[in-house]
Write an enzyme that holds these catalytic residues in place. Sequence first.
Site, PDB file in Angstrom:
ATOM      1  N   GLY A   1       0.818  -1.307  -0.165  1.00  0.00           N
ATOM      2  CA  GLY A   1       0.052  -0.077   0.188  1.00  0.00           C
ATOM      3  C   GLY A   1       0.945   1.129  -0.072  1.00  0.00           C
ATOM      4  O   GLY A   1       0.537   2.197   0.688  1.00  0.00           O
TER       5      GLY A   1
ATOM      6  N   LYS B   1       6.899  22.356  -9.676  1.00  0.00           N
ATOM      7  CA  LYS B   1       8.357  22.367  -9.942  1.00  0.00           C
ATOM      8  C   LYS B   1       8.348  22.556 -11.336  1.00  0.00           C
ATOM      9  O   LYS B   1       7.741  21.879 -12.169  1.00  0.00           O
ATOM     10  CB  LYS B   1       8.433  20.723  -9.508  1.00  0.00           C
ATOM     11  CG  LYS B   1       9.805  20.359 -10.041  1.00  0.00           C
ATOM     12  CD  LYS B   1       9.902  18.702  -9.560  1.00  0.00           C
ATOM     13  CE  LYS B   1      11.293  18.189  -9.877  1.00  0.00           C
ATOM     14  NZ  LYS B   1      11.628  16.828  -9.758  1.00  0.00           N
TER      15      LYS B   1
ATOM     16  N   THR C   1      12.720   9.938 -11.149  1.00  0.00           N
ATOM     17  CA  THR C   1      12.114   9.145 -12.042  1.00  0.00           C
ATOM     18  C   THR C   1      11.341   8.092 -11.347  1.00  0.00           C
ATOM     19  O   THR C   1      10.597   7.045 -11.969  1.00  0.00           O
ATOM     20  CB  THR C   1      13.096   8.458 -13.065  1.00  0.00           C
ATOM     21  OG1 THR C   1      14.296   8.070 -12.239  1.00  0.00           O
ATOM     22  CG2 THR C   1      13.656   9.223 -14.185  1.00  0.00           C
TER      23      THR C   1
END
Lengths: 478, 501
Positions: B15, B80, B347
Amino acid sequence: MAVVGAGIVGLSAALAFARALPGAEVTLVDLPVDPAALADRMPGALPTIHRFHAAIGIDEPDLVRRGIALHHLGTRFENWSADGAPWFHAYGDHGVPAGPAAFHILWARARRRGKARPFDRYAAGAALAEAGKFVHPSADPNSPLASFLYGLRFDPDLYRERLRSAADALPIRWAKGMVAAVGRRADGGVAALVLDGGQRIEADLFIDCAGPSAPVRSKLDERFESWADALPCDRLLIGRQADVGPPLPADVVTALADGWRRLSGFPGGAIRVEAITGEREGGVALRPGCRPEPWLSNVLAVGDAAVAVDPLENANLHLAHSAILRALELLPGRDCHPLELREYNRRTEQETRGVRDFLALHYLRSGRRDGRFWQGLAQRPVPSSLAHMLEQFAARGRLPFREEESFDRHSWLAVLLGMGLLPDREDPIAGAVGDEEAEAAMERHARTLATLPARLPTYPDYLARMVRAPATSARPGT
Amino acid sequence: MTQGAPRRRVVILGGGTAGWMTAAALVRLLPHACTVRLVESADIGIVGVGEATLPHLRTFVEMLGLDEAEFMRATQATFKLGIEFRDFGRPGDRYLHPFGSFGTELGGVHFHHYWLRLRAEGRQDDLFAYSIANVMAAANRFAPPSADPDSPLSTYSYAYQFDATLFAPYLRDYCVARGVGRIEGRVVDVERDPATGDIAALRLESGERIEGDLFVDCSGFVGLLIGRALEAEWEDWSHWLPCDRAVAMPCASPPGPVEPYTRATAMSAGWRWRIPLQHRVGNGYVYSSAHISDEAAADALVAAVEGEPMAAPRLLRFRAGRRRRSWVRNVVSVGLASGFLEPLESTSIYLAQAAIMRLVELFPNPAICDADRDEFNRLVDFEYDRIRDFLILHYHATTRDDSSFWNHVRTMDVPDSLAERMDLFRRAGRIAKYSEGLFFEPSWLAVYLGQGVVPEGWDQRADNIATDALGAAMDRLRARIAGAVAPMPDHKQFLAARAAA
């Protein structure tokens, strides 16, 4: 640099290089156009030609006004399916997406339920072409006429003359004669050409645009990758026939027992191209395939010197244009460094194989059995990259992404679905949109497209208007 | 899905961010084709350092139909515009890898070729001044991009910096409201189907047995299903990416601006992240345990953070690499269970998102077949391998010789694919062209030039314009960018108005 061959391809290369590199000395070696050089002889060009024309300063409305070129929305294929039903490969969008599922996924489901029209009825380009009409795409993104593309068709002789006069305006030197000898450098490159008249031409870079025999590039090596298994046409007949009526913004390709025939109508006559297997008088031999490493050392092969495919989808000149622009983008210094050449060859190979696969799809999966040309094609081995695509398509209608693709997914789908291939299974994502909801939206779109042409002028009227009102006319479609 | 086929039973294990992202995408896109249950244990923490994202996450947020402002409030998110790299090429250097392009193409030639030419002719000028995202970031300003292709405001994109420990619970609420079954418990046994070898069910500590047709392993580094149960091989990349640990410690936001960018600062044995969120600043030191001790790394981090620490330093261990196959039998691994690349270019969440969207694209139809698995694995490998090369570039393109770590990465052999790309760029500023994948030309350009890899030449077509005319055009472009940025609101003010928690 020296460009060998002054057909459409050689002239295009000379123009592009001379314009992009005003400091370079460009010599164009004028030798008779090889009858088998299809990129020099075929009348069709894909929508990508607009980008090339922009690079060499050729103006589309000007070509149209001078009667050199007509617009091209796509190709109607007749007898090119298992049941013989005609279909249209129109350039540009098909359908409008609804929810997370791609249009063609919903279309395939509706088709199985008997609730969809043929796939081409959802493409603006096909709707116009079937009505014999043409307008330039709308700049308004909400217009149903915003999302189609168009290529061009031209009389190759007139088009070549137009390029030649453009070349005359640039400081291009001309040389005339056949290549009698190729002088090599110690490093394996070419130092100079000697023409049969005795003239010696030295250059840092030789661009071989002289057709399949590639008189310069073939001196470096004779490697050739044959695509004969995937592309069965091995003979081409090109002819003209008398007036076929008013000009149309699309061509017709008809499957024949021994191959196919394309008719491109022009004012005053049509150009007829037949591609077949076997013997018939008056044809030229066609040897489908490519030269590995079209750019080797200081020799770059462009056009049929690099890659030969039949002209079914008008990719010949497109591949030459794309090669020229790519070479300019990656042009190394005088040293022709292997790094830039490797990048050029890598991308070129991806592109040419994509075209091979697209054409192979037409032949190996048409469903047509009628005629000796077609028998056995379905049993032939399929290139692995195409097999991968077909497998993914069959499993759920998915089309894997490919680098340097010449034909976008709409074109692939137009051909796959036009020929009657359907995914074996439905993509689970289709369930995100209800059957009836999707079918109603689809039908609205098709009706909108079907009613459009009635409000538009005929193609000859549109052309006449372009001639009369040059200032307010066209903009390129891509 | 074939008419009448039963819905696939999907069981997600874990989770964290990857698990709840998977559940959210499946319940949003394929509710008619699958049932989704997610097994998580409150005893197992989530890694949750994936605080920095890439612009692709916006597509995901939109796909789920989330309201951006609400999502940002719930996750304490900030905007960002890119990642600032400090001290990578050499100590004292800084550059921004912006989410956007540099300058405008002229005559079909990329802008940087003109810049390279004028630079060689003596113009003192920073390429990064032609990136509007960089100019905005330097001024701590933010405004959303424009859709008008003629506007300089159309040349950048943005992502979010958020609290990943809040993102997963936010998605959990979304999922549970839409019918995802949440099962609390610890897996003690994995049952295999004796005939096929597939995983048949998970057995929990409570004795409960969770059956499924497809299992998604989001259990993190441990890879309970893909690794422990199915023993999918791991391809190790630590010889290229030697960082194998991180120590993380949030701190209070210092007074002053909230930067619309993430900062990565090179350290003696790795690098340090700094991610400004609404309620705090995330910090961490990613390092190679072969080159520094855990204690020294934690000390270095504590010494470096600017604000009051909000927790004790927390240690994380990992290995750079990926599974040779991310999808094995009926188990698809997503997130850290499938592979790990350090968050130098933010990433991690992107890789999870890409895998999830591929799973949706290749969802069992109705049975799992080899072709789908192979295609999934091909696509996932492709993403990992490309990003790997891009990360290695950050370490390799350096003149740093001030530590054994930097000496190692500066002099190591790099993958051939990267060596060739770097050589191609060094010659004349060309960037190998791909259309599929994550990082395109402007990203490579930013890191090359930001870290001192300067080409010897440029595209010859960039010589076709007179020096004065080119210089004047570039001056105009700079002025246009400055003029577009000047009226933009301060990032902090924009956040307060738009998305304050």
